[in-house]
Write a protein that holds these residues in place. Structure first.
Motif, PDB file in Angstrom:
ATOM      1  N   SER A  70      45.789  38.577  17.852  1.00 37.26           N
ATOM      2  CA  SER A  70      47.350  38.583  17.516  1.00 37.26           C
ATOM      3  C   SER A  70      47.470  38.087  15.765  1.00 37.26           C
ATOM      4  O   SER A  70      48.369  38.775  15.151  1.00 37.26           O
ATOM      5  CB  SER A  70      47.998  37.583  18.351  1.00 37.26           C
ATOM      6  OG  SER A  70      47.565  36.114  18.065  1.00 37.26           O
ATOM      7  N   ARG A  71      46.351  37.593  15.291  1.00 34.98           N
ATOM      8  CA  ARG A  71      46.397  37.156  13.808  1.00 34.98           C
ATOM      9  C   ARG A  71      46.619  38.568  13.172  1.00 34.98           C
ATOM     10  O   ARG A  71      46.936  38.377  11.885  1.00 34.98           O
ATOM     11  CB  ARG A  71      45.017  36.126  13.430  1.00 34.98           C
ATOM     12  CG  ARG A  71      45.257  35.065  14.302  1.00 34.98           C
ATOM     13  CD  ARG A  71      43.937  34.299  13.792  1.00 34.98           C
ATOM     14  NE  ARG A  71      42.629  35.049  14.325  1.00 34.98           N
ATOM     15  CZ  ARG A  71      41.535  34.795  14.157  1.00 34.98           C
ATOM     16  NH1 ARG A  71      41.069  33.699  13.116  1.00 34.98           N
ATOM     17  NH2 ARG A  71      40.801  35.356  14.765  1.00 34.98           N
ATOM     18  N   LEU A  92      46.523  40.267  25.221  1.00 33.37           N
ATOM     19  CA  LEU A  92      48.044  40.728  25.765  1.00 33.37           C
ATOM     20  C   LEU A  92      47.938  41.216  27.062  1.00 33.37           C
ATOM     21  O   LEU A  92      47.009  42.020  27.446  1.00 33.37           O
ATOM     22  CB  LEU A  92      48.722  41.835  24.724  1.00 33.37           C
ATOM     23  CG  LEU A  92      49.055  41.278  23.443  1.00 33.37           C
ATOM     24  CD1 LEU A  92      50.120  41.909  22.665  1.00 33.37           C
ATOM     25  CD2 LEU A  92      49.923  39.787  23.640  1.00 33.37           C
ATOM     26  N   PRO A  93      48.820  40.895  27.983  1.00 37.33           N
ATOM     27  CA  PRO A  93      48.966  41.731  29.318  1.00 37.33           C
ATOM     28  C   PRO A  93      48.853  43.033  28.961  1.00 37.33           C
ATOM     29  O   PRO A  93      49.920  43.735  28.211  1.00 37.33           O
ATOM     30  CB  PRO A  93      50.342  40.890  29.944  1.00 37.33           C
ATOM     31  CG  PRO A  93      50.608  39.998  29.025  1.00 37.33           C
ATOM     32  CD  PRO A  93      49.982  40.018  27.637  1.00 37.33           C
ATOM     33  N   GLY A  94      48.322  44.046  29.822  1.00 37.32           N
ATOM     34  CA  GLY A  94      48.375  45.305  29.942  1.00 37.32           C
ATOM     35  C   GLY A  94      47.299  45.877  28.957  1.00 37.32           C
ATOM     36  O   GLY A  94      47.128  47.172  28.955  1.00 37.32           O
ATOM     37  N   ASN A 464      57.790  32.110  20.624  1.00 37.92           N
ATOM     38  CA  ASN A 464      56.231  31.286  20.972  1.00 37.92           C
ATOM     39  C   ASN A 464      55.220  32.066  19.532  1.00 37.92           C
ATOM     40  O   ASN A 464      55.761  33.180  19.007  1.00 37.92           O
ATOM     41  CB  ASN A 464      55.787  31.982  22.181  1.00 37.92           C
ATOM     42  CG  ASN A 464      54.416  31.321  22.696  1.00 37.92           C
ATOM     43  OD1 ASN A 464      54.083  30.354  22.125  1.00 37.92           O
ATOM     44  ND2 ASN A 464      53.700  31.904  23.683  1.00 37.92           N
ATOM     45  N   TYR A 465      54.088  31.435  19.555  1.00 38.13           N
ATOM     46  CA  TYR A 465      53.181  32.368  18.511  1.00 38.13           C
ATOM     47  C   TYR A 465      51.833  32.467  19.387  1.00 38.13           C
ATOM     48  O   TYR A 465      51.662  31.648  20.348  1.00 38.13           O
ATOM     49  CB  TYR A 465      52.941  31.313  17.393  1.00 38.13           C
ATOM     50  CG  TYR A 465      52.507  29.894  17.569  1.00 38.13           C
ATOM     51  CD1 TYR A 465      51.272  29.549  17.656  1.00 38.13           C
ATOM     52  CD2 TYR A 465      53.391  28.929  17.873  1.00 38.13           C
ATOM     53  CE1 TYR A 465      50.929  28.227  17.920  1.00 38.13           C
ATOM     54  CE2 TYR A 465      53.149  27.606  18.060  1.00 38.13           C
ATOM     55  CZ  TYR A 465      51.879  27.207  18.291  1.00 38.13           C
ATOM     56  OH  TYR A 465      51.583  25.896  18.280  1.00 38.13           O
ATOM     57  N   LEU A 466      51.091  33.548  19.126  1.00 33.58           N
ATOM     58  CA  LEU A 466      50.050  33.724  19.775  1.00 33.58           C
ATOM     59  C   LEU A 466      48.760  33.176  19.277  1.00 33.58           C
ATOM     60  O   LEU A 466      47.693  33.369  20.085  1.00 33.58           O
ATOM     61  CB  LEU A 466      50.141  35.326  20.137  1.00 33.58           C
ATOM     62  CG  LEU A 466      51.216  36.044  20.633  1.00 33.58           C
ATOM     63  CD1 LEU A 466      50.915  37.595  20.461  1.00 33.58           C
ATOM     64  CD2 LEU A 466      51.411  35.474  22.002  1.00 33.58           C
ATOM     65  N   HIS A 467      48.596  32.726  18.344  1.00 33.45           N
ATOM     66  CA  HIS A 467      47.411  31.955  17.730  1.00 33.45           C
ATOM     67  C   HIS A 467      47.133  30.688  18.398  1.00 33.45           C
ATOM     68  O   HIS A 467      48.090  30.305  18.910  1.00 33.45           O
ATOM     69  CB  HIS A 467      47.321  32.074  16.328  1.00 33.45           C
ATOM     70  CG  HIS A 467      48.151  31.492  15.457  1.00 33.45           C
ATOM     71  ND1 HIS A 467      48.380  29.964  15.484  1.00 33.45           N
ATOM     72  CD2 HIS A 467      49.332  31.686  14.631  1.00 33.45           C
ATOM     73  CE1 HIS A 467      49.436  29.740  14.723  1.00 33.45           C
ATOM     74  NE2 HIS A 467      50.000  30.745  14.357  1.00 33.45           N
TER      75      HIS A 467
END
Length: 593
Positions: A70-71, A92-94, A464-467
């Motif tokens: 995600s970064r 990520l889902p999918g 939210n954040y993904l890192h």
């Protein structure tokens, strides 16, 4: 005009046809499984045009994909534009994984090529186990880039230097003894190390072979009988060689690394399969019993001794002085229209370089204005960057290498009017950062168990954040250091006193703005009770936090008290070294709210 990436893909596919390969995988790593790597090993960047530090490219005869986290989603999308490489948003889902994608594209009897010299052994073994049931073969003996990358750079040849025990706190021979003692607990006779920062720590050497990381290209092998540093002989001066010899370290030419496993038959070798190339792992495991373990040396390196901890504290003062000068400059220069994202990084380097013991940047400065702040690892170029205007938000993530420590700090500042949404997001990120800063937790706690403290305020607003929230930091070594981390994903490593970690929650609104506030922290003993030891964090970073976008009513009394106390510490530690003008400026910026 044909896309340059597509031309290079065509060259690779020609090579693949010649070698009867139906797919080829290019990781981001080098022969030492590094994050930042010498240009010689930047094959993934060359083939794809993607400049991020993490990502893997898989190429078949008809398709190609890049998997990254995600970064780099926004950055990768831009850099891949116009090429035939499809972006896959990892985790990520999918999102289909590389292995499943390859199995869907390949058929019975097909062959996947990799360069076993740069592919992590653990990943190669996993890939092999997953594709073989489909009668797809993994073939590790190829480096197509020696042939198709016509102007491939050569390996660096910089001299190595010794890092004095006055700064490391421990001589090399004692570190070797400690590593071997831990190996013996695992019933292992010896230890193999390929990771450059770990070798630099173990032998108290430093180098200049990798951008932003003071390390030298080398491998290491230690046992009760010998300690060997595999390095190009012309990189070692007679004085350095003699000093290492006194520590019991023998120099062997780097080019002999591949032949060495044949000379250590029937030993038990402790190694970390995630941190050694598949080629070396295969050569060692063919003749020896392998003890595959989380790197012993990495664990020991992650726990800083008191000399190293004091070094961090000292270099944070100098870094804080430079940062104060930078933000003073920024405040004056933005209204004049002379600030760009690019020269922001240049100014930071200039101010840090005037500090004692400065040895370079710890990573390329990230200065993201407005929408570019939402690109986690955005790096502006001189001709492709925004002019910073007196409105909105500027995110600045930067760090320095000092002989007594490494720094990594992020601040987001309001340059003028900001929206209510920006203020809410800014305050939520601050609440998350404070929540983790105030943590007290029992011995045996993993980073994944306290990650929620930084995310909880954001989650309550549906954000939210993904890192990850935090990574380890080396002592005048790599800015990203393991094995400890603070993130949602499970990591079995527990937090220990002496571990240095970052604390960096954020909120990123795609195509609008990004906000991140980051401090570095040292894990320390808080108390011992009838329930055992409890730990806390000592905040190391010394840089004011902009309070103009803060919505005070969103903060609790405890959060306000923490912020005021932090600002008091910043002022008290930095002000003795500042001019009167800078001191007055910092006094205002750190005033209680």
């Amino acid at each position: 005009m044909e896309n340059q990436t597509n031309k290079r893909l065509a060259l690779l596919r020609d090579y693949m046809r010649e070698k009867n390969l139906q797919a080829f995988i290019i990781p981001s790593t080098d022969a030492h499984i590094s994050e930042y790597i010498p240009e010689y090993w930047e094959s993934r960047r060359w083939i794809s045009g993607f400049t991020g530090s993490a990502g893997t490219v898989a190429v078949t005869l008809g398709k190609a994909g890049l998997w990254t986290d995600s970064r780099y989603f926004l950055q990768a999308a831009g850099e891949l534009s116009g090429s035939d490489i499809v972006l896959f948003k990892d985790r990520l889902p999918g999102t289909v994984g590389i292995t499943d994608w390859l199995k869907s594209e390949l058929g019975d009897g097909d062959r996947i090529g990799i360069d076993g010299n740069v592919f992590p052994a653990k990943e190669a073994l996993k890939l092999k186990a997953e594709v073989e049931p489909a009668n797809i073969k993994l073939v590790p003996g190829y480096d197509p880039f020696d042939e198709i990358w016509r102007d491939r750079p050569s390996l660096p040849e910089h001299k190595i230097s010794l890092h004095p025990v006055e700064l490391t706190g421990e001589p090399a021979h004692r570190k070797i003894e400690r590593v071997l003692a831990e190996a013996e607990k695992l019933e292992s006779d010896s230890v193999w190390i390929s990771t450059l920062d770990t070798i630099a720590w173990l032998f108290n050497i430093r180098g200049n072979d990798v951008p932003y990381s003071p390390v030298a290209i080398a491998h290491a092998f230690i046992s009760r009988n010998e300690s060997i540093l595999f390095v190009h002989a012309d990189k070692v001066s007679p004085a350095v060689a003699e000093s290492l010899k006194k520590e019991g370290v023998k120099i062997v030419d780097y080019r002999q690394t591949g032949d060495f496993p044949a000379k250590i038959c029937n030993l038990s070798v402790c190694l970390d399969s995630s941190k050694i190339s598949f080629r070396l792992y295969s050569a060692i495991s063919e003749r020896n019993r392998v003890v595959d373990s989380l790197s012993i040396a990495d664990m020991l390196k992650s726990v800083k001794n008191e000399v190293e901890a004091d070094g961090f504290r000292r270099c944070m003062i100098r870094d804080g002085i430079a940062l104060t000068g930078f933000f003073i400059w920024l405040e004056k220069a933005v209204p004049e229209g002379i600030v760009t994202e690019y020269n922001t990084g240049l100014k930071l380097k200039e101010l840090r370089s005037g500090q004692e013991n400065f040895a370079g940047e710890s990573f390329p400065a990230i200065a993201g204005y407005a929408a570019n702040g939402a690109i986690n690892h955005y790096h502006p170029g001189a001709e492709h960057c925004l002019t910073v205007r007196p409105e909105g938000l500027l995110l600045v993530d930067s760090g320095g290498q000092y002989l007594d420590g490494t720094t990594d700090v992020t601040r987001t500042v309001a340059l003028g009017p900001v929206t209510e949404e920006m203020k809410i997001d800014y305050t939520l990120v601050l609440k998350g950062m404070i929540g983790l800063s105030k943590a007290v937790f029992p011995a045996g706690t993993r980073g994944s168990q306290i990650d929620v403290l930084a995310r909880k305020p954001l989650w309550e607003y549906g954000v939210n954040y993904l890192h990850g929230t935090g990574h380890g930091v080396g002592h005048y070594l790599n800015v990203h250091e393991g094995p400890q981390s603070i993130r949602r994903e499970e990591n079995p490593v527990t937090m220990l006193p002496g571990m240095v970690v970052t604390n960096e929650p954020g909120i990123y609104r795609d195509h609008q703005y990004g906000i991140r506030t980051e401090n570095m922290m040292l894990t320390t003993l808080a108390m011992t009770t009838g329930y055992g030891d409890f730990y806390r964090f000592e905040t190391l970073t010394l840089c004011y936090i902009d309070t103009t976008p803060v919505i005070k009513e969103m903060l609790t009394g405890e959060e306000i008290a923490w912020l005021n106390e932090y600002h008091k510490m910043v002022y008290e530690k930095l002000s003795p070294y500042l001019t009167d003008e800078a001191k007055n400026w910092l006094k205002q910026k750190t005033a209680e709210i």
